[in-house]
Design an enzyme around this catalytic site. Sequence first.
Site, PDB file in Angstrom:
ATOM      1  N   ASP A  52     -29.635 -10.118 -20.797  1.00 62.30           N
ATOM      2  CA  ASP A  52     -28.343  -9.445 -20.716  1.00 62.30           C
ATOM      3  C   ASP A  52     -27.279 -10.387 -20.158  1.00 62.30           C
ATOM      4  OD1 ASP A  52     -29.187  -9.508 -18.091  1.00 62.30           O
ATOM      5  OD2 ASP A  52     -29.139  -7.338 -17.789  1.00 62.30           O
ATOM      6  N   SER A  53     -27.684 -11.603 -19.817  1.00 58.40           N
ATOM      7  CA  SER A  53     -26.733 -12.661 -19.470  1.00 58.40           C
ATOM      8  C   SER A  53     -25.842 -13.008 -20.655  1.00 58.40           C
ATOM      9  CB  SER A  53     -27.466 -13.914 -18.984  1.00 58.40           C
ATOM     10  OG  SER A  53     -28.532 -14.258 -19.857  1.00 58.40           O
ATOM     11  N   ASP A  91     -34.100  -8.036 -22.691  1.00 56.69           N
ATOM     12  CA  ASP A  91     -33.662  -7.253 -21.538  1.00 56.69           C
ATOM     13  C   ASP A  91     -33.217  -5.857 -21.961  1.00 56.69           C
ATOM     14  OD1 ASP A  91     -34.021  -8.786 -19.254  1.00 56.69           O
ATOM     15  OD2 ASP A  91     -32.077  -9.779 -19.412  1.00 56.69           O
ATOM     16  N   LYS A 121     -37.844  -6.374 -20.828  1.00 53.46           N
ATOM     17  CA  LYS A 121     -37.805  -6.701 -19.407  1.00 53.46           C
ATOM     18  C   LYS A 121     -36.898  -5.712 -18.690  1.00 53.46           C
ATOM     19  CE  LYS A 121     -35.670 -10.477 -17.697  1.00 53.46           C
ATOM     20  NZ  LYS A 121     -34.685  -9.891 -16.731  1.00 53.46           N
ATOM     21  N   GLU A 123     -35.327  -4.606 -14.683  1.00 51.85           N
ATOM     22  CA  GLU A 123     -35.092  -5.026 -13.305  1.00 51.85           C
ATOM     23  C   GLU A 123     -35.441  -3.900 -12.339  1.00 51.85           C
ATOM     24  OE1 GLU A 123     -31.216  -7.884 -14.296  1.00 51.85           O
ATOM     25  OE2 GLU A 123     -31.074  -6.339 -12.754  1.00 51.85           O
ATOM     26  N   GLU A 190     -36.237 -13.839  -9.069  1.00 49.12           N
ATOM     27  CA  GLU A 190     -34.967 -14.549  -9.090  1.00 49.12           C
ATOM     28  C   GLU A 190     -34.407 -14.751  -7.692  1.00 49.12           C
ATOM     29  OE1 GLU A 190     -30.528 -14.428 -11.183  1.00 49.12           O
ATOM     30  OE2 GLU A 190     -32.088 -13.032 -11.826  1.00 49.12           O
TER      31      GLU A 190
END
Length: 272
Positions: A52-53, A91, A121, A123, A190
């Site tokens: 999602d970056s 993501d 993925k 978070e 991270e």
Amino acid sequence: MSVAKKEYKRITVKTLVDMKSKGEKISMLTAYDYTMAKIVDGAGVDVILVGDSASNVMAGHETTLPITLDQMIYHASSVIRAAQRSLVVVDLPFGTYQSDPKEALRSAIRIMKESGGHAVKLEGGKEIKESIKRILNAGIPVMGHLGLTPQSIYKFGTYTVRAKEEQEAQQLKEDALMLEKAGCFAIVLEKIPAVLAKEVAQSISIPVIGIGAGDGVDGQVLVLHDMVGMTHEFNPRFLRRYMNLYEEMTTAIGQYVTDVKSEDFPNEKEQY
């Protein structure tokens, strides 16, 4: 041609676990489009993260929060068409899984069906446990993500190192164990202390991929645009730039402008 290319024709979630058991480090990079993904895949990277970056490096947003599920599917579809060897992890974007396990499952299914991605993925730790279970029960591989979680940036209020205090470090260790027991095939850590990251990696059997988490983990991930120097204002300690494409591209484009205006381009050989 690298040894990894000869040994692994296609990376799977099982391959990554096998790599950890053999002590072979795992390489992971982001990609968001066909052309870059084809280069990354061909270079022998084990895992491509459609992160999602993309919200930051592709769309210019300040955070990862604005990117939508439809946009993530678009980027992932482009990457999948290029990937012949790499495992492609996508993501789940902010707002598609945090509060409702049913919504999380629907989001993950859309990614798998519409993009062809190999895994998703998410978070977070215990707060998203039910969402992870629901996705895993549908047969969709899940990669976890702990430590600095950019989708929660407004909760943290800063991008500084996480889990330096004992209480947060203990919670991270508990969350890592929970993710393993729930069935995640790997975890990204991270921006946490290297000692803590190493302890987590040694305490669980699934691979731990670090970004700003030291060298005691099972693999590393970077944002491709940072690693090749297309971005130039982001300079965290953990980032190693292997190229300076920002400078090289700026010079090349400037030369193109000069050649066009001076009528040097196209020359006689560059015409039909």
